[in-house]
Design a protein around this motif. Structure first.
Motif, PDB file in Angstrom:
ATOM      1  N   ARG B   7       0.837  -1.211   0.000  1.00  0.00           N
ATOM      2  CA  ARG B   7       0.000   0.000   0.000  1.00  0.00           C
ATOM      3  C   ARG B   7       0.860   1.244   0.000  1.00  0.00           C
ATOM      4  O   ARG B   7       0.569   2.228  -0.691  1.00  0.00           O
ATOM      5  CB  ARG B   7      -0.936  -0.011   1.209  1.00  0.00           C
ATOM      6  N   VAL B  11       0.821   4.192  -2.791  1.00  0.00           N
ATOM      7  CA  VAL B  11       0.578   5.606  -2.503  1.00  0.00           C
ATOM      8  C   VAL B  11       1.713   6.461  -3.051  1.00  0.00           C
ATOM      9  O   VAL B  11       1.493   7.490  -3.693  1.00  0.00           O
ATOM     10  CB  VAL B  11       0.407   5.829  -0.985  1.00  0.00           C
ATOM     11  N   CYS B  14       1.430   6.740  -6.820  1.00  0.00           N
ATOM     12  CA  CYS B  14       0.332   7.614  -7.242  1.00  0.00           C
ATOM     13  C   CYS B  14       0.706   9.076  -7.046  1.00  0.00           C
ATOM     14  O   CYS B  14       0.496   9.917  -7.938  1.00  0.00           O
ATOM     15  CB  CYS B  14      -0.939   7.309  -6.460  1.00  0.00           C
TER      16      CYS B  14
ATOM     17  N   LEU C  89      -1.912   9.560   4.689  1.00  0.00           N
ATOM     18  CA  LEU C  89      -0.931   8.485   4.486  1.00  0.00           C
ATOM     19  C   LEU C  89      -1.065   7.426   5.582  1.00  0.00           C
ATOM     20  O   LEU C  89      -1.110   6.221   5.313  1.00  0.00           O
ATOM     21  CB  LEU C  89       0.474   9.083   4.492  1.00  0.00           C
ATOM     22  N   LEU C  92      -4.275   5.462   4.878  1.00  0.00           N
ATOM     23  CA  LEU C  92      -4.296   4.560   3.732  1.00  0.00           C
ATOM     24  C   LEU C  92      -3.349   3.388   3.932  1.00  0.00           C
ATOM     25  O   LEU C  92      -3.671   2.258   3.598  1.00  0.00           O
ATOM     26  CB  LEU C  92      -3.909   5.314   2.463  1.00  0.00           C
ATOM     27  N   ILE C 171      -7.394  10.038   0.193  1.00  0.00           N
ATOM     28  CA  ILE C 171      -6.875  10.144  -1.182  1.00  0.00           C
ATOM     29  C   ILE C 171      -6.875  11.609  -1.619  1.00  0.00           C
ATOM     30  O   ILE C 171      -5.893  12.103  -2.191  1.00  0.00           O
ATOM     31  CB  ILE C 171      -7.719   9.275  -2.136  1.00  0.00           C
ATOM     32  N   LEU C 174      -3.978  13.499   0.071  1.00  0.00           N
ATOM     33  CA  LEU C 174      -2.660  13.216  -0.516  1.00  0.00           C
ATOM     34  C   LEU C 174      -2.532  13.854  -1.888  1.00  0.00           C
ATOM     35  O   LEU C 174      -1.494  14.428  -2.227  1.00  0.00           O
ATOM     36  CB  LEU C 174      -2.454  11.706  -0.613  1.00  0.00           C
TER      37      LEU C 174
END
Lengths: 53, 181, 257
Positions: B7, B11, B14, C89, C92, C171, C174
């Motif tokens: 994960r 991240v 992305c 962060l 997630l 999301i 970020l």
């Protein structure tokens, strides 16, 4: 020409916001604490005792 | 790889992609993001007379002429970026910070005989200096605000208001902490 | 990549130490009076110094005093969003429960601070530049930050299942962090009406030390105030979630009784 109104407006705006946020946080904290105390009153165990190892 | 590590990398990937996309877009549009054009850009490629542009630069010392047409003050001044100068005509009240040597942004259109501004904005620099210190620097001849930015802050920021008062009272003695310009 | 799992796991365990709500509440309750007291002290000292004792600027006159409110709120607007992105962060990757609650609470406070930053900037711009607002890169990117905050606030509350809201908002937080370097460097990358930063990491400040001191004090005070308000809201949120779980799960309450 004086710019005093602009200066006072800036400081006033900041003070108003700081007071609003502080009062809001204090009231929420007070309410939450009171409700939690009310709910946990029947128990003699400290809060979170059932979940901590 | 654990699921958490996967994960995390997902991240990171992305965010990196998004950052790259944003950087490319900003790069592509950077000529539209600039707030003003400089006199040399205007001189090299004059914009059409019907297009509103923002012209930014420094007011040339000694170029400001002000007169009154009835009630409205009319001013003319040259704006320069050090390479070219454009004459600006403006009807109306100039902002308080307007002075010779100040950076300004004039909003208006380019005509054959110069730039006609509908609005003049004053731009100030990032130097913050007490009034007394500025007076002292000017008195001692270390800086003339009409001809350029102030000397670096290290040379004067230990100077207190009292020092400045002393220098002002006795302009011959140099400012205590100010070094040569 | 052999080292990374252990690093990830270690980072996770570090943050998870404070995931336990009881431990967080105890630590936060002990921290709260210090944060609040120091915040009040430094803010009053900094702003009072700035408003009454700091010198007037040579070209801006007394209007420069707006700086002592504007600059700290501007810095906090950005760092508050950075905190939001960090929460995203943690949420997630490590599914940290406290990070989600923190994201819910940081959003509105950050949005308020950004609104004050924009408003005081406007109040400063009118007498100095001669305009309330211009669409230059610095002002526009801060306005975008404000809308990112508003979007985050709406998104995190938009779902019936809070977990989905947390995920979506993380999301957004970020992705929106891309705006932070744009805000910081907008005054260097493009020409703007807004002046470049006076205080940088690399160079000496281009500001008289008689103005730098009150600015530093008010920056410290307002940052501590931000932290104090967020911590207080977070404590309330943790208690509220415990109240909710006690109410929705009366068996546990019966057990306890």
């Amino acid at each position: 020409m004086t710019h005093l109104p602009y200066i006072l407006a800036s400081y006033g705006l900041f003070a108003g916001l700081a007071i609003a946020l502080t009062v809001n946080a204090t009231l929420r904290l007070k309410t939450a604490r009171a409700r939690l105390a009310l709910l946990e009153r029947p128990s003699s165990r400290p809060p979170g005792a059932s979940s901590s190892p | 790889m654990t699921r958490k590590t996967r994960r995390l990398w997902l991240v990171i990937a992305c965010v990196t992609c998004l950052g790259a996309a944003a950087a490319l877009m900003l790069q592509a549009f950077s000529s539209d993001i600039v707030f003003f054009v400089t006199p040399s850009q205007v001189e090299a490629k004059p914009p059409p007379a019907d297009r509103t542009v923002r012209l930014g630069g420094m007011v040339v010392a000694g170029s400001v002429k002000q007169e009154k047409q009835g009630e409205t003050p009319v001013s003319r001044f040259d704006v320069t970026d050090g390479q070219a100068a454009v004459t600006v005509r403006f009807e109306g009240i100039l902002p308080d910070l307007f002075r010779e040597g100040q950076s300004v942004v004039a909003v208006g259109t380019m005509h054959k005989d110069g730039f006609v501004a509908s609005e003049v904005l004053a731009k100030h620099d990032e130097t913050y200096m007490p009034k007394e210190v500025a007076e002292a620097l000017k008195k001692s001849g270390k800086w003339d605000p009409r001809f350029g930015p102030p000397p670096s802050a290290e040379s004067w920021n230990t100077m207190t208001a009292q020092d400045a008062q002393k220098t002002k009272a006795n302009p011959d003695s140099p400012a205590p902490a100010a070094t040569k310009p | 990549m052999t080292a990374s799992p252990s690093l990830v796991a270690r980072t996770g365990s570090l943050f998870h130490r404070y995931a336990n709500p009881g431990r967080f509440l105890r630590l936060a309750a002990r921290l709260q009076p210090w944060l609040t007291g120091l915040a009040l002290l430094f803010t009053f000292a900094g702003l009072g110094w700035g408003l009454f004792f700091a010198p007037a600027d040579w070209q801006q006159g007394d209007s420069v005093r707006i700086m002592y409110v504007h600059v700290p709120t501007a810095i906090l607007a950005s760092s508050g969003y950075a905190a939001l992105a960090l929460c995203g962060l943690l949420s997630l990757v490590w599914r940290h429960p406290l990070a989600d609650l923190a994201a819910v609470e940081i959003g509105p406070v950050g949005a308020c601070i950004t609104a004050v930053c924009l408003a005081t900037g406007s109040l400063w711009g009118k007498p100095m530049w001669g305009t309330w607002w211009v669409w230059d890169a610095r002002l526009t990117s801060v306005l975008v930050l404000f809308f990112l905050y508003l979007g985050h606030i709406a998104l995190i509350r938009a779902f019936d299942d809070p977990q989905r809201g947390y995920r979506a908002a993380a999301i957004l937080a970020l992705a929106g962090a891309v705006d932070l370097p744009i805000i910081k460097f907008s005054v260097q990358w493009w020409n703007t009406l807004h002046q470049p930063d006076s205080i940088t990491l690399t160079g000496a400040p281009t500001m008289s030390s008689s103005m730098l001191w009150p600015l530093g004090l008010s920056m410290l005070g307002i940052s501590l105030g931000f932290a104090a308000i967020v911590i207080a809201r977070l404590r309330a949120a943790v208690m509220e979630s415990r109240v909710r779980s006690l109410l929705s799960n009366p068996r546990r309450r019966g057990d306890a009784a």
